[in-house]
Scaffold this active site. Sequence first.
Site, PDB file in Angstrom:
ATOM      1  N   GLU A   1      12.554  -2.540   3.189  1.00 54.03           N
ATOM      2  CA  GLU A   1      11.799  -2.489   1.982  1.00 54.03           C
ATOM      3  C   GLU A   1      12.894  -3.002   1.515  1.00 54.03           C
ATOM      4  O   GLU A   1      13.064  -4.200   0.560  1.00 54.03           O
ATOM      5  CB  GLU A   1      11.491  -1.252   0.575  1.00 54.03           C
ATOM      6  CG  GLU A   1      10.311  -0.487   0.739  1.00 54.03           C
ATOM      7  CD  GLU A   1      10.211   0.294   2.040  1.00 54.03           C
ATOM      8  OE1 GLU A   1      11.358   0.089   2.630  1.00 54.03           O
ATOM      9  OE2 GLU A   1       9.557   1.054   1.674  1.00 54.03           O
TER      10      GLU A   1
ATOM     11  N   HIS B   1       8.668  11.488  -3.576  1.00 49.03           N
ATOM     12  CA  HIS B   1       7.920  10.261  -3.800  1.00 49.03           C
ATOM     13  C   HIS B   1       7.132  10.348  -5.396  1.00 49.03           C
ATOM     14  O   HIS B   1       6.211  10.348  -5.690  1.00 49.03           O
ATOM     15  CB  HIS B   1       6.284  10.885  -3.188  1.00 49.03           C
ATOM     16  CG  HIS B   1       6.516  10.610  -2.213  1.00 49.03           C
ATOM     17  ND1 HIS B   1       7.025  10.959  -0.658  1.00 49.03           N
ATOM     18  CD2 HIS B   1       5.896   9.223  -0.890  1.00 49.03           C
ATOM     19  CE1 HIS B   1       6.696  10.584   0.486  1.00 49.03           C
ATOM     20  NE2 HIS B   1       6.350   9.274   0.229  1.00 49.03           N
TER      21      HIS B   1
HETATM   22  C1  LIG Z   1      10.768   3.661   2.701  1.00 47.21           C
HETATM   23  C2  LIG Z   1       9.542   4.496   2.695  1.00 47.21           C
HETATM   24  N1  LIG Z   1       8.314   3.600   2.570  1.00 47.21           N
HETATM   25  C3  LIG Z   1       7.164   3.354   2.744  1.00 47.21           C
HETATM   26  C4  LIG Z   1       6.816   4.933   2.896  1.00 47.21           C
HETATM   27  C5  LIG Z   1       5.522   5.315   2.817  1.00 47.21           C
HETATM   28  N2  LIG Z   1       5.033   5.180   4.150  1.00 47.21           N
HETATM   29  C6  LIG Z   1       5.274   6.774   4.528  1.00 47.21           C
HETATM   30  S1  LIG Z   1       5.088   7.508   6.076  1.00 47.21           S
HETATM   31  C7  LIG Z   1       4.528   4.954   6.298  1.00 47.21           C
HETATM   32  C8  LIG Z   1       4.630   5.027   7.778  1.00 47.21           C
HETATM   33  C9  LIG Z   1       5.569   5.292   8.972  1.00 47.21           C
HETATM   34  O1  LIG Z   1       4.822   4.610   9.984  1.00 47.21           O
HETATM   35  P1  LIG Z   1       6.165   5.728  11.055  1.00 47.21           P
HETATM   36  O2  LIG Z   1       7.640   5.829  10.844  1.00 47.21           O
HETATM   37  O3  LIG Z   1       5.684   5.062  12.208  1.00 47.21           O
HETATM   38  O4  LIG Z   1       5.456   7.283  11.367  1.00 47.21           O
HETATM   39  P2  LIG Z   1       4.995   8.037  11.379  1.00 47.21           P
HETATM   40  O5  LIG Z   1       3.610   7.906   9.959  1.00 47.21           O
HETATM   41  O6  LIG Z   1       3.760   6.764  12.458  1.00 47.21           O
HETATM   42  O7  LIG Z   1       4.209   8.703  12.027  1.00 47.21           O
HETATM   43  C10 LIG Z   1       4.930   4.381   5.277  1.00 47.21           C
HETATM   44  C11 LIG Z   1       4.481   3.148   4.994  1.00 47.21           C
HETATM   45  C12 LIG Z   1       7.957   5.718   2.871  1.00 47.21           C
HETATM   46  N3  LIG Z   1       7.649   6.800   2.482  1.00 47.21           N
HETATM   47  N4  LIG Z   1       9.524   5.713   2.565  1.00 47.21           N
END
Ligand SMILES: Cc1ncc(C[n+]2csc(CCOP(=O)(O)OP(=O)(O)O)c2C)c(N)n1
Lengths: 327, 327, 329, 329
Positions: free
Chosen positions: A58, A126
């Site tokens: 971000e 959140h």
């Molecule tokens: C700083 C932040 N940005 C966006 C999100 C929303 N979000 C939650 S999980 C996720 C994807 C995470 O991907 P990854 O790190 O690959 O973990 P996975 O869900 O695949 O286990 C997003 C975009 C968040 N929780 N925190």
Amino acid sequence: MKNLMQVEAINEAIHEEMEKDEAVYYMGEDVRASIYGASKDLFNKYGENRVLDTPLSENGFIGAAVGSSLVGMRPVVETLTSFMWVAMDQLVSQLAKMKYMFGGQASLPVTIKADMYYNGSMAAHHSDRSYPFFMNMPGIKVIVPTFPEDAKGLMKTAIRDNDPCIVFVDGNLGGLKGDVPENSEIENGELLIPFGKARVVKEGTDCTVVGIVNSNVHALSASEKLEKEGISIEIIDPRTLVPFDKETILKSVEKTGRLVVVDPAHKVCSAASEIISVVTEEGFWNLQAPPVKVASEQVHIPFSPALEPLIYPTEEKIIEAVKKTLE
Amino acid sequence: MKNLMQVEAINEAIHEEMEKDEAVYYMGEDVRASIYGASKDLFNKYGENRVLDTPLSENGFIGAAVGSSLVGMRPVVETLTSFMWVAMDQLVSQLAKMKYMFGGQASLPVTIKADMYYNGSMAAHHSDRSYPFFMNMPGIKVIVPTFPEDAKGLMKTAIRDNDPCIVFVDGNLGGLKGDVPENSEIENGELLIPFGKARVVKEGTDCTVVGIVNSNVHALSASEKLEKEGISIEIIDPRTLVPFDKETILKSVEKTGRLVVVDPAHKVCSAASEIISVVTEEGFWNLQAPPVKVASEQVHIPFSPALEPLIYPTEEKIIEAVKKTLE
Amino acid sequence: MIPREKHILMLQRMMRIRFFENKLIECQKAGEIVGALHTYTGEEGVAVGACVALNDDDYIAGNHRSHGHPIAKGGDINKAMAEIFGKEDGYCKGKGGSMHLADFSIGILGESGIVASSVPVATGAALTSKLQKKDFVSLVFFGDGASNQGACHESMNLAALWKLPVIFVCENNQFAVTTSYKDSVSVDHVSDRASAYGIPGVLVDGQDVVAMYEATEQAVIRARSGEGPTLIEGLTYRYEDHSLGLANVRRDGNYRTDEELNDWLNRDPIEIHKKFLLSQKFATKEEIDKMENDEIIAVDEALEFARKSPYPDAKQLFDDLYTDPINFA
Amino acid sequence: MIPREKHILMLQRMMRIRFFENKLIECQKAGEIVGALHTYTGEEGVAVGACVALNDDDYIAGNHRSHGHPIAKGGDINKAMAEIFGKEDGYCKGKGGSMHLADFSIGILGESGIVASSVPVATGAALTSKLQKKDFVSLVFFGDGASNQGACHESMNLAALWKLPVIFVCENNQFAVTTSYKDSVSVDHVSDRASAYGIPGVLVDGQDVVAMYEATEQAVIRARSGEGPTLIEGLTYRYEDHSLGLANVRRDGNYRTDEELNDWLNRDPIEIHKKFLLSQKFATKEEIDKMENDEIIAVDEALEFARKSPYPDAKQLFDDLYTDPINFA
Ligand SMILES: Cc1ncc(C[n+]2csc(CCOP(=O)(O)OP(=O)(O)O)c2C)c(N)n1
Ligand SMILES: Cc1ncc(C[n+]2csc(CCOP(=O)(O)OP(=O)(O)O)c2C)c(N)n1
Ligand SMILES: [Mg+2]
Ligand SMILES: [Mg+2]
């Protein structure tokens, strides 16, 4: 007139602005798949050069939006308020400060659509409602739409505005339906709601109730109940907190003599605190009773559905507050 | 009694706490060289395992402080308010929220010493006064010392406190001298100032003036001038904003009937806004005139020495405000 | 082959920076300048080599050590000096000061007091170039200390992924205030980190302005042809202590030795380039002396300009915050 | 040589996670669970291999995909289930929910909803180990998406510089919500980034729990002997869509194909490990069936426990914010 949900109204605003101006582009996480709804069909329509899926960075991509805006683009960035903490460097030090710091040389037509997913069992990480912070920090315009018509019109105004705007979108209102005028019904062919003009949601005589985002919905239902008891409230939605339409509120308090401010932010240093302080400073002699703040409890958002609803302003709390001003 | 500058008093507090408890360590950028003065002689005395120079990664090292505190350490972190924006992820999502989110399992005895170098021609990027934000966000204690004695005593209390504390140190007060009791003069042998207890800096009868950090110094000089005109103000320094000693202020307003709040933060959603809103909600019937806010202008901090001083509360602005309440 | 004019221009700009900074140091000591003052003497080769390899319509952004970059890009030293004096005719009408010089009209997107904070911004300027199918590039200066900020990681990843025409220039002057980069960067060189993004990482002798120019030129070619970013690390040294505005920082803790400083003084970028010009017969001793003299005069004039410029008027306080004035609560 | 009990334990924990998650999926579909629900099915090999290589007094921290990590570390599934139901007997008394399980008593420093935000925290736990001359290590799980956050860069640099006993485990499940890691990470593998910090980067087949164990064991040895951190990338796949709590995310945009999913289903970490145990004669079919049955029962009991546990009382709302209640303005 058409009946739209708030999220649809916002989607329409973005489509219209992207259609109108090639400099507008949309950026965020998974916006092509439109996981939060507001970017529906943007990718199909405008393609990969105008709808950008970002990595999970971000600070990096909001900074990129800032930089791109300095040299000709008009980015619209989608994120959650809760994900803005990791990007405060770019939001504060660049987006908010840059224009002033450089003596006006910078122009930053950036719109951030910041979703607030509180009140949905999303827990402390959140559920932020951070607009009071951006009221305290100069340089950004703070937009807080409630009704679909305003959401569309304010979003369009934000995208067209030459200053940074954060549009705080209340996730509780995504499904709120309301009439939105067709462009053909509007004088100049499009719905543009000016900043700094409050909406008088409902006129009334006994107490002024200022509502921020979802609070207006609670205030409306409180109003119905209060009406039955012979109490008439005037509901005012500021629609934007920066700039702020002080006059409409002061005038209303002049009429009613009473003030309740309803705000889902944490109550300490909230928008409600600010509005109460302003009305007491400038409208003191019109107040016939102490103003009352109905804001969120000063605690983080707990996950449990048994606890979370206790935090926020509700119809009942508004009714109680209004009655308190009339004691 | 000894006469110390505020920065010396803070340095003494840190020395005493590091001496007393091996779990306390000091961390920050160039703290070994003590470039801001407060860490003077720590490195010589406690060595490299307890005085850590960090890379320029505020989010990383503040997060490391948080993590270390969970499992036994008591970090004291030195930074500037203006460098905290890059670390908001760890400050908000972890430091402020973790204890509650985990149902009380976490204990976070972290002290952040956050210097505010406003009013020194440092321009917009280096002049933040961000305590109103941390008042709005639950979970952190917000400490705002003015006088050297309080600075020492509050800093010691903060380091010993089991919750996260941010001690906002006003750079304008670093050289302020004041009497600080020797430990031998104190009943239990050390200077510990409790949180949540305001200091009545000066008693008075006509108007209550609440001052945050440097404002108390201005209020004192305003008081001398006002005295000559026969106006007696009562000056109250809350000393901590979270927790907050509402009672002392409400009681004072009960006596004086008037309120001026002086706060170097930006005026919108400031600590001053909050205090005014609280006093009007709870002490409305004691107010004989509208309360007045004397806070910083709602604009970024300009560099030019011709502009910057116009922003902040001054003796003159306080005098004017007090007189306004007495009109 | 670098044309002769560019070689001459590089010497000129380096000298301009040197004299500008030295003049400021005088003024600062005399109490004529307030606030922090981070000078660039010793590091001239880095900014000048990089900026002279750019076109006028390419963009740069920088940091708190902020006078060298705009001057290297061709900024107006009258406006720069007036800004540092907090005057109305300054680049930012006195609102920015030393750490925030900017000249959008010639691609100087501004210096930033928060370290590494310009890195995402410059990356964003490059994004415009790509989205609008323009061919300008964007270049950002940051320090060895700043390289440890997350903002650098996020920007380099984004730029590499999207093949943005941005050039990351790390000015490794060996220290962040009193902290050696060896105590803050966990690998031998900041440029080694390029491999983490799949982009070229180039280690350059920053005291050799020609080497900086050449490395930047390669990066510019790569950027303009759509291949993406480059990370360049220029090894250099600052002659003064971190900031003149913070007297207590100076030499505190003996963070560096006189020998070390002397070694670097013996590799002064201006002297090196002068020798190069003479050896290549690009300029005679007389021509160089004349240039030097011209720059001294230009800086003196800038000081006059700054001194004569009025302070901004109180009523300008609220200007430039928003496009048009707005009402607050 | 990994002792037989550890092999058995790994199968047990993987099955426990699988049944736990599948039970939650049922409950979620039945409307019994609110909020976001990020399940770990398919990825069990990563957390279990890593956690079983740790001691009880070592620490872990995790992220939003948050049930697998604590169960792998030996967490109490009754308390975990109750927490996800928002009940008083949950790990966090109902205040945390699915994304914030924690058990400080057995080294589970908690899951974090903000991606990458636990990475600095875990690094800090390792700092305590170093400062107090203890010998515990700290291990943190984060996703391929999260690896692009600045927090990872800052923590890896810090840990490498200070030689902290921390293990960075990237669970590369190919996607962040709908975004392929190929569109978000600018190099082939997250583990390639280890070279930017001068630390080992290890790419592991995350579907092979034994491989994960072995890689972690090496990292633990390195950490305990004061040599510093290791970055491990476990390649894996999530069977469900990103979050069950956000129905509109599911398969939206066809971000992955059925073929791809099937390929991974054919490499299920539990099945692979079962075969391994059988082939090595570490367990018989009957023993495995019995274990499976036991875990099914344990999960059923956890569900019962969660259902029976009361909701927290309104008066608990303000508890646990500070050590003792305080007065606000
Ligand atoms: C700083 C932040 N940005 C966006 C999100 C929303 N979000 C939650 S999980 C996720 C994807 C995470 O991907 P990854 O790190 O690959 O973990 P996975 O869900 O695949 O286990 C997003 C975009 C968040 N929780 N925190
Ligand atoms: C985020 C942030 N942290 C700390 C500072 C204070 N600070 C200003 S310059 C500086 C050192 C920067 O070192 P480097 O990046 O190497 O640049 P140099 O000064 O050596 O040119 C520090 C610590 C800052 N301005 N911003
Ligand atoms: Mg440096
Ligand atoms: Mg993933």
